[in-house]
Scaffold this active site. Sequence first.
Site, short mmCIF file in Angstrom:
data_model
loop_
_atom_site.label_atom_id
_atom_site.label_comp_id
_atom_site.label_asym_id
_atom_site.label_seq_id
_atom_site.Cartn_x
_atom_site.Cartn_y
_atom_site.Cartn_z
CB ALA A 1 -24.03 35.29 -5.64
N GLY B 1 -22.20 39.27 -2.90
CA GLY B 1 -23.61 39.62 -2.73
C GLY B 1 -23.79 39.98 -1.29
CD GLU C 1 -23.03 43.11 -5.15
OE1 GLU C 1 -23.20 41.74 -5.03
OE2 GLU C 1 -23.33 43.41 -6.30
CD GLU D 1 -18.34 40.05 -6.09
OE1 GLU D 1 -17.23 40.47 -5.65
OE2 GLU D 1 -19.43 40.52 -5.77
N1 CO8 Z 1 -21.79 30.03 -2.27
C1 CO8 Z 1 -22.34 28.84 -2.03
N2 CO8 Z 1 -21.42 27.88 -1.01
C2 CO8 Z 1 -20.60 28.68 -0.29
C3 CO8 Z 1 -20.45 30.21 -0.58
C4 CO8 Z 1 -21.06 30.64 -1.72
N3 CO8 Z 1 -20.76 32.16 -2.09
N4 CO8 Z 1 -19.52 30.54 0.28
C5 CO8 Z 1 -19.18 29.39 1.19
N5 CO8 Z 1 -20.14 28.44 0.69
C6 CO8 Z 1 -20.17 26.86 1.39
C7 CO8 Z 1 -18.92 26.09 0.84
O1 CO8 Z 1 -18.97 25.66 -0.20
C8 CO8 Z 1 -18.91 25.25 2.16
O2 CO8 Z 1 -19.92 24.11 1.63
P1 CO8 Z 1 -19.62 22.52 2.12
O3 CO8 Z 1 -19.46 22.53 3.52
O4 CO8 Z 1 -20.73 21.82 1.45
O5 CO8 Z 1 -18.07 22.31 1.37
C9 CO8 Z 1 -19.42 26.15 3.21
O6 CO8 Z 1 -20.14 27.05 2.95
C10 CO8 Z 1 -18.54 26.37 4.11
O7 CO8 Z 1 -17.62 27.17 3.55
P2 CO8 Z 1 -15.75 27.02 3.69
O8 CO8 Z 1 -15.60 25.41 3.99
O9 CO8 Z 1 -15.30 27.60 2.33
O10 CO8 Z 1 -15.39 27.96 4.65
P3 CO8 Z 1 -13.98 28.49 5.06
O11 CO8 Z 1 -14.21 28.88 6.62
O12 CO8 Z 1 -12.85 27.38 4.66
O13 CO8 Z 1 -14.11 29.63 4.01
C11 CO8 Z 1 -14.62 31.68 2.79
C12 CO8 Z 1 -14.89 30.83 4.10
C13 CO8 Z 1 -13.39 32.35 2.58
C14 CO8 Z 1 -15.95 32.62 2.91
C15 CO8 Z 1 -15.02 30.61 1.44
O14 CO8 Z 1 -16.22 29.87 1.81
C16 CO8 Z 1 -14.94 31.52 0.33
O15 CO8 Z 1 -14.31 32.01 -0.19
N6 CO8 Z 1 -16.47 31.71 -0.22
C17 CO8 Z 1 -17.02 32.08 -1.59
C18 CO8 Z 1 -17.07 33.61 -1.28
C19 CO8 Z 1 -17.26 34.37 -2.54
O16 CO8 Z 1 -16.53 34.13 -3.49
N7 CO8 Z 1 -18.50 35.15 -2.60
C20 CO8 Z 1 -18.81 35.84 -3.71
C21 CO8 Z 1 -19.81 35.22 -4.61
S1 CO8 Z 1 -20.26 35.83 -6.15
C22 CO8 Z 1 -21.34 37.06 -5.85
O17 CO8 Z 1 -21.57 37.21 -4.47
C23 CO8 Z 1 -21.73 37.92 -6.91
C24 CO8 Z 1 -21.60 37.54 -8.17
C25 CO8 Z 1 -22.17 38.28 -9.14
C26 CO8 Z 1 -21.88 37.91 -10.60
C27 CO8 Z 1 -22.06 36.38 -11.11
C28 CO8 Z 1 -21.89 36.36 -12.68
C29 CO8 Z 1 -22.11 34.74 -12.98
#
Ligand code: CO8
Length: 259
Positions: free
Chosen positions: A69, A112, A115, A135
């Site tokens: 997400a 997500g 999922e 999450e």
């Molecule tokens: N949402 C928005 N932007 C994202 C997401 C995300 N899930 N993941 C990555 N990005 C963006 C980063 O912010 C970054 O953007 P920018 O260049 O503008 O700073 C770009 O993508 C590249 O990401 P990273 O620089 O972080 O890349 P890395 O290679 O260093 O790291 C990771 C990769 C490990 C995947 C890291 O990006 C990360 O941890 N991302 C988040 C993953 C995550 O937590 N996913 C779960 C989200 S929650 C969900 O899916 C369901 C929630 C339902 C309940 C909510 C209730 C409120």
Amino acid sequence: MEKKSRKHLIIETPSPYVMTIRLNRSKALNALNKALLIELADTLRGAESSNEVRCVVLTGDERAFSAGADIKEMPEYGIPMWGEKDRLLSWRAVEKFSKPLIAAVNGWALGGGCELVTLCDIVIAGKGARFGSPEVKIAAFSGDGGTQRIPRIIGRPRAMYMQLTGEPIDAETARDWGLVVEVTPDDKTVKRAIEIAEIIAKWSPVATRMIKEEIRMNDKMPLDESLSLERKLLLWQTEDHDEGIAAFVEKREPKFKGR
Ligand code: CO8
């Protein structure tokens, strides 16, 4: 090969009856914002009603199938986002898609994104793919069925491990746990998924849809009820079934029409 682009998707027809949908928000690791989900749902609704589509391959890029997400959208919409009508209807459209859906996963499939993988019928993963439910790290939990579908696929203790620690698992572990059917070299994942789609697309679309529906009954019904429903599904009345039998007897390739 026909190619259509939408803002967040690239849609192609690599071979007859096979559609590929590539999530195309690379800079955000294909995070599932509302606009992308609406486009995805809309594309699948179109595929649902098209006689030219018998199997769909869903993929991302080398870095991510999808990182989940869109966390940056969360402050704007808050918790109500999860019950928001267009978003919910979009997930429903993926859940309800009646034709075979194959995930070709490279890179991250998180939250997500993982999922979304569980809504697909067959999952092919590149060796470098990583699956996870992180999450918990943002003090949340799966909002789109992950607490329910992931344990049904990999078992409760493994789902607990993934969702309580937030630690990702690699492609081979995902295969050993039953989430993934086959692990390929990263540059062969989409190709392999398309090969499998081409096999499926040879068969009667009535039969493949019914097989999907029947197997999906597993999630909904106790065994005695689903067995009796399976018996009631009158597949043998289709023209395609007659054609399948005739082709076998005449030692030729069947020509299925979807009737
Ligand atoms: N949402 C928005 N932007 C994202 C997401 C995300 N899930 N993941 C990555 N990005 C963006 C980063 O912010 C970054 O953007 P920018 O260049 O503008 O700073 C770009 O993508 C590249 O990401 P990273 O620089 O972080 O890349 P890395 O290679 O260093 O790291 C990771 C990769 C490990 C995947 C890291 O990006 C990360 O941890 N991302 C988040 C993953 C995550 O937590 N996913 C779960 C989200 S929650 C969900 O899916 C369901 C929630 C339902 C309940 C909510 C209730 C409120």
